[in-house]
Every structure is written in structure tokens, then in C-alpha cells.
Design an enzyme around this catalytic site. Structure first.
Site, mmCIF file in Angstrom:
data_model
loop_
_atom_site.group_PDB
_atom_site.id
_atom_site.type_symbol
_atom_site.label_atom_id
_atom_site.label_comp_id
_atom_site.label_asym_id
_atom_site.label_seq_id
_atom_site.Cartn_x
_atom_site.Cartn_y
_atom_site.Cartn_z
ATOM 1 N N HIS A 109 0.860 -1.186 0.000
ATOM 2 C CA HIS A 109 0.000 0.000 0.000
ATOM 3 C C HIS A 109 0.892 1.228 0.000
ATOM 4 O O HIS A 109 1.865 1.304 0.756
ATOM 5 C CB HIS A 109 -0.892 -0.006 1.243
ATOM 6 C CG HIS A 109 -2.025 0.966 1.185
ATOM 7 N ND1 HIS A 109 -1.831 2.329 1.215
ATOM 8 C CD2 HIS A 109 -3.367 0.779 1.100
ATOM 9 C CE1 HIS A 109 -3.007 2.941 1.148
ATOM 10 N NE2 HIS A 109 -3.956 2.012 1.079
ATOM 11 N N HIS A 161 1.027 -4.868 2.599
ATOM 12 C CA HIS A 161 -0.377 -4.684 2.964
ATOM 13 C C HIS A 161 -1.266 -5.891 2.712
ATOM 14 O O HIS A 161 -2.014 -6.301 3.597
ATOM 15 C CB HIS A 161 -0.931 -3.485 2.200
ATOM 16 C CG HIS A 161 -2.376 -3.189 2.476
ATOM 17 N ND1 HIS A 161 -2.870 -3.012 3.753
ATOM 18 C CD2 HIS A 161 -3.447 -3.043 1.639
ATOM 19 C CE1 HIS A 161 -4.173 -2.770 3.694
ATOM 20 N NE2 HIS A 161 -4.548 -2.803 2.425
ATOM 21 N N ARG A 179 -4.730 -6.012 -6.123
ATOM 22 C CA ARG A 179 -6.093 -5.746 -5.673
ATOM 23 C C ARG A 179 -6.397 -4.257 -5.696
ATOM 24 O O ARG A 179 -5.584 -3.435 -5.257
ATOM 25 C CB ARG A 179 -6.294 -6.275 -4.243
ATOM 26 C CG ARG A 179 -7.664 -5.925 -3.684
ATOM 27 C CD ARG A 179 -7.869 -6.482 -2.293
ATOM 28 N NE ARG A 179 -7.037 -5.868 -1.273
ATOM 29 C CZ ARG A 179 -7.247 -4.679 -0.730
ATOM 30 N NH1 ARG A 179 -8.244 -3.901 -1.158
ATOM 31 N NH2 ARG A 179 -6.448 -4.226 0.219
#
Length: 576
Positions: free
Chosen positions: A237, A351, A391
Site C-alpha cells: 500500500h 499490505h 487488488r
């Protein structure tokens, strides 16, 4: 002690609770959790749930599915993405009806904000798709689903750590768990077992993951001979609090926050001129690391621990306190920084695992060659594959509530027509011998130094940017650490609440998953999504448009593959 249930859910996050809620409609259901359920890591999810409600502007589940596929760099199984996007709308309204207190627009509808990689009209511009409850969305999901499970008479076993899974051939018949309070082993006989144990970010030194995120489910199944899918893809992230890993939600950028380098430049204009700071996370993380490598980090020293600024001060105090109150508190508490007045120092942090236990769209463990009857997985522990190589923000919570529910529904039907396979106290003997080995060994190694070394190796050599030399070195060093682990001993001889024994079990899981991750990454000679190689910078669909299946094989890893579902959209270059 032997407990008999129709369905056993391992993990009490969003996926596990939703699966338990659905399974309990026909099945006597137990939830096993090493934490009190409301401490599960789903509660750390801040920014929201992606669903094409169209409350702010025109939106469509088809656009959501396309964004998911494109954001995953076309390694997403496209039918799974279609199910995700279409069912997200129903799932959000279902949570609302169950009592989840979403933030609201002036007209009373569920509020929606922009989030990275989510677009309208197949990439024309950013769209308001994230449904949120301030910056506490995951916490609200946990509260809502836990209350519903209690109402539905789901039985909870809190502070129990899973240590083994029981099979009759390829049919599951139960699990063995370690009770933290007493140190005793329990056998749970069950027709169906679902693993929803979350991610394994603790293999990295700087991570947003909670200390409990040690990949228990995937590691146990890997040691049982089940291959893990796409483990090379681990998302960093872009905006973790400098040096700590605590996440600053993408919702800050969705509200208008801007990333800046040491020159005050909005550098994302050079990397993603259309979506800017709301480009997919892998692109933003690489952009930040590139700025740092070019000497444009805030320190300007080109070191890996440098950082950039995330500036939300121009939004005004009212917006900051209303839309991101917890983030503002984190920054004031840990950094002495008030986001309403000054920029926040951020750096990429480990993350989310895109890879995990291979499943079909009903949550059944399915390697493409073998379906394991009665064995299920959901959430971050699983790989549907709906996230592919990267994602999109908000899709983790969508994954939990869509595929947790689907798995629970399938379990409810499966147990109705399936006779129980027996389990007995003797099934705990293998696990007991393992634990006794740690207890009886003298003069061995301590868990701490091995854990620290593993985290450093993975952070430095299997991070945002990767090379063959680094990853091969990581594989070799993790193998050495796994050998050192064989000399680990428990120094605390007590039975009750033996935290050291729990740490040993968790370290074993992380070491195995670190080896599988590093070996899978070293094997894939291309760059795709979160897997960015400096020595192979281009995506190679000719050779690598396929899922990796990696199996533990003693001190090594055996690699196999299965095809990607590209039945809806043809893979194209990813531009933003």
C-alpha cells in the site's frame, strides 16, 4: 477433547463471520478464532466497500468488474470478477439492512467516495464507488456480522489456534486446535471446514498487518500438500505512516489528498495523468519508490526508508475531522502531525496478499486438478482469483462479504447431504508430538532473532522492486532460517497463555509462506501488477498469462500452473 459440529469456520473476520452466518441456517456451526472476533483484522479496514450503487453519479457493475480485471493486470479470473461486482450491490444493501451505519449523503442515501483504480465508462475517469462508514468501515462490518452470528446461535471458541487439519483422502473431517488458556489440544470433528485466517503480512518488516496476521490457514494446508496460488503477488500500500506501517486509507486521496515529493511537486501527474493519485496501488507504490530512488524523497538520500508527503491540509479541518477522524488521530498521536494543517509522511508498506489457498467461486478448495470435499477458504487467505496481480482498494471488503457469503451458502447445502466422518482424540497425537518437541528441547534457539531476520530479508529482497539476484538470495536465506527453526525451543514452560508457544507456531507458518512467496517470485520472469522486476520490466502475456501453483517440497518449492479465465475482456496494456 473432541467437539462435533457440522461446519467449523477458522477465523472470525468478515469472511469467516459471513460464512458462519450463512452456514448456520442448516448446520451446527462453530467459529474458531485466536482472537476475540471484534479484534480481527477486518476491523482495520478504513476506506470502504466498492459497489456500483450510483448514488453520486452513474455507475455500473460491469465497469466495476472491468476495473477489477484491469487493475489486477489481467491475471484476474474474469467470471469471478463479474460475480464480485454484480453481487457487491446486493451485499452492501444486505449489510445496511442488518444494521451497518453507513455514512450518508444529504438525501439519505449511502455516501460514496472515489478510490484508486475505480472508473466509469471503462476507464474514462474516476468514479464515486466506495461505500463507507467514516474511516471505520471494516470495524462496522465486524460489529454487524458478529451480532448477527450471536443471534443465529453460532458457537464461538475464542483464543484457540489451529495447528492441524484432518483428512480422509481428499475429504476433510476436522481440525486440531491449541487452546491458549490451558495449552490443551482439542479435536473438532466436522463435515466442512472453512479457513478464513486472513493475510500474512508479518513476513515483512514494515506492514499494515496486525501481529496476528501470520497466514495460519495457507501454511497448514501447504504442509498438508495443497499448493498455494499466485503467492508472488503481494501488494504494498503506498501510504503507510512512515516507519510504522499503520495505514493511511486511500480514502484520504479519494477526498482530494495529494502526494508530493521534496520539491512540492504532485508527481503522480507524470505516472498516471488521468487518475493521478487515485491510480491502482501498485502503480502509486512504484511511483513513490521511483521518486525516492531519484533523490526526490523528503530526505533526498535515495535510501529505501525515505518517504514522501500526503497532503490533505487544503481540504480544511471540517472535512478532515468528519471524513477521516481516526487517521487524523493516528497522525497526531504517533507523528505529532495535524493533517488539517500539515502534510503526512508516508511510505509504501506491505499490505495485502493477492495469493493464497486456491478456490472456486463457491469457496471450495480447488487446485484445477483436485477438489477437496468439505474444505473451503475465503477472504485474504483464499485466492479465487478475483484480485489477480493487484487488488483494487475497497475490493478486499467486497471479497469478504461476497465470497464469504457464497462459501457459507455452499457449506449449508453440502452438510445437509453429507455424512460425518469421525474424528477422535488420537487425531491430536501428531500435533502433540510437534508441540512436545518444542517443549522438550534444551539449549535451542529463541524465536525472536529468526523472526526479525525473516522480516528484514523479505522487506529488502522481495519488496516493491525485485531482481533475480535478490530473490534467489532471499530463497537461500529463508531456507537457512527454516533450518535454524528446527532448533527453536520454548523457554516458558507454563501451559496457560503461553505466548511463546503461539509465537513459535506463527513463525513456522510465516517461514513456510516466505519460502513459497520468494520462490514463486523468483520463478516469474516478467513484471505484472505488484510483482515488479527491474531485470524483466515488461508484462509477458505469451509466457506468463497463467496462475502459479506452488507446493512445499521439503526444503524446496515445486511450481505448477493453471490457466487464467479471460473469457470476457482481452488483455491489453494497462494505462491510467
Amino acid at each position: 477433547m473432541v467437539h462435533e459440529f457440522d461446519a467449523v469456520i477458522v477465523g472470525a473476520g468478515g469472511a469467516g463471520l459471513y460464512a458462519a452466518l450463512e452456514a448456520s441456517k442448516t448446520a451446527k456451526t462453530a467459529v474458531i478464532s485466536k482472537l476475540y472476533p471484534q479484534r480481527s483484522h477486518t476491523g482495520a479496514a478504513q476506506g470502504g466497500i466498492g459497489a456500483a450503487l450510483g448514488n453520486v453519479e452513474e455507475d455500473s457493475p460491469e465497469w466495476h468488474a472491468f476495473d477489477t480485471v484491469k487493475g489486477g493486470d489481467y491475471l484476474v479470473d474474469q467470471n469471478a470478477a463479474k460475480i464480485l461486482a454484480e453481487d457487491a450491490v446486493r451485499a452492501v444493501y444486505d449489510l445496511e439492512n442488518r444494521g451497518l451505519p453507513f455514512s450518508r449523503l444529504d438525501d439519505g442515501k449511502i455516501a460514496q467516495r472515489r478510490f484508486g483504480g475505480h472508473t466509469h465508462h471503462f476507464g474514462e475517469g474516476a468514479v464515486h464507488r466506495s461505500c463507507y462508514a467514516a474511516d471505520r468501515t471494516g470495524h462496522m462490518i465486524l460489529q454487524t456480522l458478529y451480532q448477527q452470528c450471536v443471534k443465529s446461535d453460532v458457537q464461538f471458541f475464542d483464543e484457540y489456534q489451529v495447528v492441524d487439519v484432518l483428512f480422509d483422502g481428499t475429504t476433510v473431517r476436522g481440525i486440531v486446535v491449541f487452546e491458549l488458556k490451558t495449552g490443551e489440544l482439542h479435536v473438532f470433528q466436522s463435515k466442512a471446514v472453512l479457513f478464513a485466517t486472513g493475510g500474512f503480512g508479518r513476513m515483512f518488516k514494515i506492514t499494515s498487518n496486525a501481529h496476528a496476521n501470520t497466514g495460519d490457514g495457507p501454511a497448514i494446508l501447504a504442509r498438508a500438500g495443497i499448493p498455494l496460488e499466485d503467492m508472488e503477488f503481494f501488494q504494498f500500500h503506498p501510504t503507510g505512516i512512515k516507519g510504522m506501517g499503520i495505514l493511511i486509507t486511500e480514502g484520504v486521496r479519494g477526498e482530494g489528498g495529494i502526494l508530493k515529493n521534496r520539491d512540492g511537486e504532485r508527481f503522480m501527474e507524470r505516472y498516471a495523468p488521468t487518475l493521478l493519485d487515485l491510480a491502482p496501488r501498485d502503480m502509486v507504490s512504484r511511483a513513490i519508490m521511483t521518486e525516492i530512488a531519484d533523490g526526490k524523497g523528503i530526505n533526498g538520500d535515495r535510501k529505501i526508508d525515505d518517504y514522501v508527503y500526503l497532503d490533505a491540509s487544503h481540504l480544511g479541518r471540517e472535512v478532515v475531522e468528519e471524513k477521516i477522524p481516526d487517521i487524523a488521530d493516528f497522525c497526531r498521536t504517533y507523528l505529532g502531525v495535524d493533517p488539517a494543517e500539515e502534510p503526512m509522511p508516508v511510505q509504501p508498506t506491505a499490505h495485502y496478499a493477492m495469493g493464497g489457498i486456491p478456490t472456486d467461486v463457491d469457496g471450495r478448495v480447488d487446485t484445477g486438478k483436485q477438489v477437496y470435499d468439505g474444505l473451503y477458504a475465503a477472504g485474504e487467505a483464499a485466492c479465487v482469483s478475483v484480485h489477480g496481480a493487484n487488488r483494487l482498494g475497497t475490493n478486499s471488503l467486497v471479497d469478504l462479504i461476497v465470497y464469504g457469503r457464497r462459501a457459507g451458502m455452499h457449506i449449508a447445502e453440502y452438510v445437509r447431504n453429507t455424512p460425518a466422518k469421525t474424528a477422535n482424540a488420537g487425531d491430536a497425537d501428531r500435533a502433540r508430538e510437534r508441540l512436545d518437541t518444542f517443549r522438550n528441547r534444551t539449549g535451542g534457539r529463541h524465536v525472536g532473532p529468526i523472526m526479525e531476520k525473516m522480516q528484514e530479508v523479505m522487506m529488502e529482497k522481495v519488496g516493491v522492486y525485485r531482481t533475480q539476484e535478490q530473490m534467489d538470495a532471499a530463497v537461500a536465506e529463508i531456507r537457512t532460517l527454516r533450518q535454524e527453526f528446527k532448533e527453536v525451543t520454548v523457554q516458558d514452560t507454563g501451559d496457560g497463555f503461553n505466548a511463546e508457544m503461539l509465537q513459535i507456531l506463527e513463525l513456522e507458518n510465516l517461514l513456510d509462506l516466505s519460502l513459497v512467496t520468494a520462490a514463486s517470485a523468483a520463478n516469474r520472469t516478467e513484471s505484472r501488477g505488484a510483482h515488479a522486476r527491474e531485470d524483466f520490466p515488461d508484462r509477458d502475456d505469451t509466457r506468463w498469462l497463467k496462475h502459479t501453483l506452488a507446493s512445499l517440497d521439503g526444503d524446496g518449492v515445486t511450481i505448477d500452473y493453471k490457466p487464467v479465465d479471460v473469457s470476457i475482456w482481452e488483455p491489453k496494456p494497462r494505462k491510467y
